[in-house]
Design an enzyme around this catalytic site. Structure first.
Site, PDB file in Angstrom:
ATOM      1  N   THR A   1       0.108   5.434  -1.556  1.00  0.00           N
ATOM      2  CA  THR A   1      -0.422   6.519  -0.709  1.00  0.00           C
ATOM      3  C   THR A   1      -0.203   7.869  -1.378  1.00  0.00           C
ATOM      4  O   THR A   1      -1.024   8.771  -1.250  1.00  0.00           O
ATOM      5  CB  THR A   1       0.220   6.528   0.691  1.00  0.00           C
ATOM      6  OG1 THR A   1       1.634   6.495   0.552  1.00  0.00           O
ATOM      7  CG2 THR A   1      -0.230   5.350   1.527  1.00  0.00           C
TER       8      THR A   1
ATOM      9  N   CYS B   1     -21.175 -18.645 -10.203  1.00  0.00           N
ATOM     10  CA  CYS B   1     -20.854 -19.271 -11.494  1.00  0.00           C
ATOM     11  C   CYS B   1     -19.633 -18.649 -12.168  1.00  0.00           C
ATOM     12  O   CYS B   1     -19.269 -19.050 -13.276  1.00  0.00           O
ATOM     13  CB  CYS B   1     -22.049 -19.193 -12.440  1.00  0.00           C
ATOM     14  SG  CYS B   1     -22.307 -17.563 -13.157  1.00  0.00           S
TER      15      CYS B   1
ATOM     16  N   ALA C   1       0.813  -1.219   0.000  1.00  0.00           N
ATOM     17  CA  ALA C   1       0.000   0.000   0.000  1.00  0.00           C
ATOM     18  C   ALA C   1       0.850   1.274   0.000  1.00  0.00           C
ATOM     19  O   ALA C   1       0.449   2.297  -0.547  1.00  0.00           O
ATOM     20  CB  ALA C   1      -0.930  -0.008   1.211  1.00  0.00           C
TER      21      ALA C   1
ATOM     22  N   CYS D   1     -19.211 -13.304 -10.470  1.00  0.00           N
ATOM     23  CA  CYS D   1     -20.273 -13.970  -9.726  1.00  0.00           C
ATOM     24  C   CYS D   1     -19.654 -14.959  -8.747  1.00  0.00           C
ATOM     25  O   CYS D   1     -18.791 -15.759  -9.124  1.00  0.00           O
ATOM     26  CB  CYS D   1     -21.193 -14.690 -10.709  1.00  0.00           C
ATOM     27  SG  CYS D   1     -22.403 -15.747  -9.877  1.00  0.00           S
TER      28      CYS D   1
ATOM     29  N   SER E   1       4.659  -3.323   4.726  1.00  0.00           N
ATOM     30  CA  SER E   1       5.126  -3.554   6.089  1.00  0.00           C
ATOM     31  C   SER E   1       5.397  -5.044   6.314  1.00  0.00           C
ATOM     32  O   SER E   1       5.828  -5.445   7.377  1.00  0.00           O
ATOM     33  CB  SER E   1       4.095  -3.045   7.087  1.00  0.00           C
ATOM     34  OG  SER E   1       2.821  -3.564   6.749  1.00  0.00           O
TER      35      SER E   1
ATOM     36  N   HIS F   1      -3.463  -9.877  -4.512  1.00  0.00           N
ATOM     37  CA  HIS F   1      -4.717  -9.638  -3.790  1.00  0.00           C
ATOM     38  C   HIS F   1      -5.848  -9.233  -4.739  1.00  0.00           C
ATOM     39  O   HIS F   1      -6.827  -8.625  -4.323  1.00  0.00           O
ATOM     40  CB  HIS F   1      -4.530  -8.574  -2.694  1.00  0.00           C
ATOM     41  CG  HIS F   1      -3.673  -9.056  -1.545  1.00  0.00           C
ATOM     42  ND1 HIS F   1      -3.103  -8.215  -0.628  1.00  0.00           N
ATOM     43  CD2 HIS F   1      -3.303 -10.317  -1.189  1.00  0.00           C
ATOM     44  CE1 HIS F   1      -2.411  -8.939   0.252  1.00  0.00           C
ATOM     45  NE2 HIS F   1      -2.512 -10.209  -0.069  1.00  0.00           N
TER      46      HIS F   1
ATOM     47  N   ARG G   1      -2.727   0.153   7.527  1.00  0.00           N
ATOM     48  CA  ARG G   1      -2.265  -0.020   8.903  1.00  0.00           C
ATOM     49  C   ARG G   1      -1.494   1.153   9.486  1.00  0.00           C
ATOM     50  O   ARG G   1      -1.049   1.073  10.624  1.00  0.00           O
ATOM     51  CB  ARG G   1      -1.400  -1.289   8.995  1.00  0.00           C
ATOM     52  CG  ARG G   1      -2.241  -2.541   8.820  1.00  0.00           C
ATOM     53  CD  ARG G   1      -1.420  -3.796   8.761  1.00  0.00           C
ATOM     54  NE  ARG G   1      -2.288  -4.972   8.629  1.00  0.00           N
ATOM     55  CZ  ARG G   1      -2.851  -5.351   7.494  1.00  0.00           C
ATOM     56  NH1 ARG G   1      -2.631  -4.698   6.395  1.00  0.00           N
ATOM     57  NH2 ARG G   1      -3.657  -6.409   7.462  1.00  0.00           N
TER      58      ARG G   1
ATOM     59  N   ASP H   1      -5.105  -1.588  -7.057  1.00  0.00           N
ATOM     60  CA  ASP H   1      -5.467  -0.301  -7.663  1.00  0.00           C
ATOM     61  C   ASP H   1      -5.128  -0.166  -9.145  1.00  0.00           C
ATOM     62  O   ASP H   1      -5.371   0.879  -9.739  1.00  0.00           O
ATOM     63  CB  ASP H   1      -4.818   0.846  -6.873  1.00  0.00           C
ATOM     64  CG  ASP H   1      -3.319   0.638  -6.672  1.00  0.00           C
ATOM     65  OD1 ASP H   1      -2.680   0.046  -7.578  1.00  0.00           O
ATOM     66  OD2 ASP H   1      -2.797   1.061  -5.627  1.00  0.00           O
TER      67      ASP H   1
ATOM     68  N   GLN I   1       0.636  -6.236  -3.723  1.00  0.00           N
ATOM     69  CA  GLN I   1      -0.478  -6.507  -2.818  1.00  0.00           C
ATOM     70  C   GLN I   1      -1.617  -5.523  -3.107  1.00  0.00           C
ATOM     71  O   GLN I   1      -2.660  -5.599  -2.478  1.00  0.00           O
ATOM     72  CB  GLN I   1      -0.025  -6.329  -1.367  1.00  0.00           C
ATOM     73  CG  GLN I   1       1.073  -7.299  -0.945  1.00  0.00           C
ATOM     74  CD  GLN I   1       1.652  -6.947   0.419  1.00  0.00           C
ATOM     75  OE1 GLN I   1       2.515  -6.091   0.550  1.00  0.00           O
ATOM     76  NE2 GLN I   1       1.166  -7.608   1.443  1.00  0.00           N
TER      77      GLN I   1
HETATM   78 ZN   LIG Z   1     -23.647 -16.396 -11.795  1.00  0.00          ZN
END
Ligand SMILES: [Zn+2]
Length: 454
Positions: free
Chosen positions: A45, A148, A41, A145, A215, A137, A53, A122, A119
């Site tokens: 910033t 499915c 992150a 969905c 971190s 991430h 954190r 964005d 991580q």
């Molecule tokens: Zn679906």
């Protein structure tokens, strides 16, 4: 290890200015070819995206991650989840890449760094010009969905939310549509396994990871640096891994990366550099030697091996130093731009420094000279084979980008050329024809479109 808290602080090692750290950083990047990058992150910033954190400003101090960022929270209270989520998604998607993202993008285009593991969700590495990255991430470009796996672009999800469809539902099966990010309680996406696999194919040369703005508290991503021999950390607060790092720069990321880029421009006499040639691999010899010299230095007071094998080891490293010097000095790739000349000069300086270290160690420890064979010719051929393994591993991934596969194939061909010309310089037999056939076979089997000029 150098550590910088601010531009003019005093440390036990004396005054260390940011510019020294930047030069160290650049030196380490050049010495360990194609270092991997891990970002958290902290790199975003400066684009206006709060981290999670940081005391006082961190997102998790303002909102409860178990309500707004967990699968459980989404299922229990979709209204809370999506009304907060909508604004958060829109804010993140409006953010612009900053100097940190852009410099990493430039370095990747130049062939000076390897893949980026992030991580962050964005999308700022892609928009900052990077093409080879792993979003461990997930990301905010789309939603899927939960039932499915139907997928839709994020702006269509936002439209549904704005029309009051909370939770937004799948048009086929009626399942809940969830942004393609990893929430607490989610499995890690394939990007994580693929990054680990690819990092694992690199074993020939000591490898470096540069951790930027993380971190290193979130698992399992914080285990990734353990797979690397050397680590650099750029973060404005201490991390638990600092003690292992080669270099710690405790500063804002944008200014650090901006200065790094200025230094590269300076080396290229002010001109934006062209990408380094695919076989510009001299660094592998320097990285390897750096590790060997470090091992021998550690034997100075308390040898962990017998004097006889130590003496052999010294003999090999002395022979490696001479071999590396003759390959670099007679560069099979004549430098085409000031940057390449500067990098070769830097390597020669490093080799001279290491030779001096080895000579002083030998005389300090009273070890007799022993004539040994250099291991570098084998290292160079191993490195070519490693680039073939990396290409195979990459092309087996779930999301293969043709342009990355092409770059990796071109780089492997460059490694082959480097092998041929280095052996020519050393008066050794060139690689056998079958070696090149291995690359051609992977390229045709895996359907890689690459003009290898072989
Ligand atoms: Zn679906």
């Amino acid at each position: 290890m150098y550590s910088v808290n601010s531009l003019h602080s005093n440390f036990e090692k004396g005054d260390v200015y940011l510019s020294d750290s930047i030069s160290n950083l650049l030196g380490i990047i050049l010495k360990f070819p194609m270092p991997w990058i891990l970002t958290g992150a902290g790199i975003s910033t400066e684009s206006g995206i709060p981290d999670f954190r940081s005391p006082g400003t961190g997102l998790w101090e303002k909102v409860d991650p178990m309500v707004y960022s967990s699968v459980e929270g989404l299922l229990r209270d979709p209204k809370a989840f999506f009304s907060y989520g909508r604004d958060n998604i829109v804010n993140v998607l409006q953010a612009q890449p900053n100097t940190g993202h852009v410099v990493l993008g430039n370095l990747q285009q130049l062939g000076m760094i390897g893949p980026i593991v992030t991580q962050n969700i964005d999308d700022l590495h892609r928009r900052g010009g990077s093409d080879h990255f792993y979003e461990v991430h997930g990301h905010f470009r789309s939603a899927s969905c939960m039932n499915c796996s139907n997928q839709l672009p994020m702006d269509e999800l936002i439209n549904k939310l704005d029309q009051g469809e909370i939770p937004p539902l799948c048009w086929d099966c009626g399942g809940i549509l969830k942004p393609d990010v990893v929430l607490f309680g989610d499995m890690m996406p394939s990007d994580y396994q693929e990054a680990s696999l690819l990092a694992n194919t690199c074993q020939t040369v000591p490898k470096l990871m540069i951790v930027i703005g993380s971190s290193l508290t979130v698992s399992p991503v914080n285990y990734l640096p353990l797979e690397f021999n050397r680590i650099v950390i750029i973060n404005n607060t201490p991390t638990e891994t600092d003690y292992r790092a080669e270099l710690v720069i405790r500063e804002q990321i944008g200014p650090v990366m901006g200065k790094l880029w200025e230094e590269i421009l300076d080396l290229n006499e002010g001109q934006p550099p062209d990408p380094l040639p695919p076989g510009f691999n001299f660094g592998i010899m320097v990285a390897y030697l750096d590790n060997e010299v470090r091992f021998l230095q550690n034997q100075k007071f308390r040898p962990s091996v017998s004097l006889d094998s130590l003496s052999k080891h010294f003999g090999v490293v002395q022979s490696d130093i001479k071999t590396a010097r003759s390959i670099i000095a007679q560069s099979p790739l004549p430098p085409r731009q000031p940057l390449e000349r500067a990098i070769l000069d830097f390597y020669l300086q490093e080799i001279n420094r290491m030779e001096y270290e080895i000579d002083s160690l030998l005389s300090f420890m009273g070890i007799p000279f022993q004539d040994e064979q250099s291991r570098l010719p084998k290292l160079i051929s191993d490195y070519y084979n490693e680039s073939l393994r990396a290409l195979t591993t990459y092309t087996r991934q779930e999301n293969v980008l043709p342009e990355i596969a092409e770059k990796m194939a071109v780089r492997a061909a460059g490694n082959y050329d480097f092998w041929s010309s280095a052996h020519l310089i050393l008066g050794l037999a060139p690689p056998a024809k079958e070696e090149l056939e291995k690359l051609k076979k992977i390229v045709s089997d895996r359907g890689v479109k690459a003009d290898l000029q072989l």
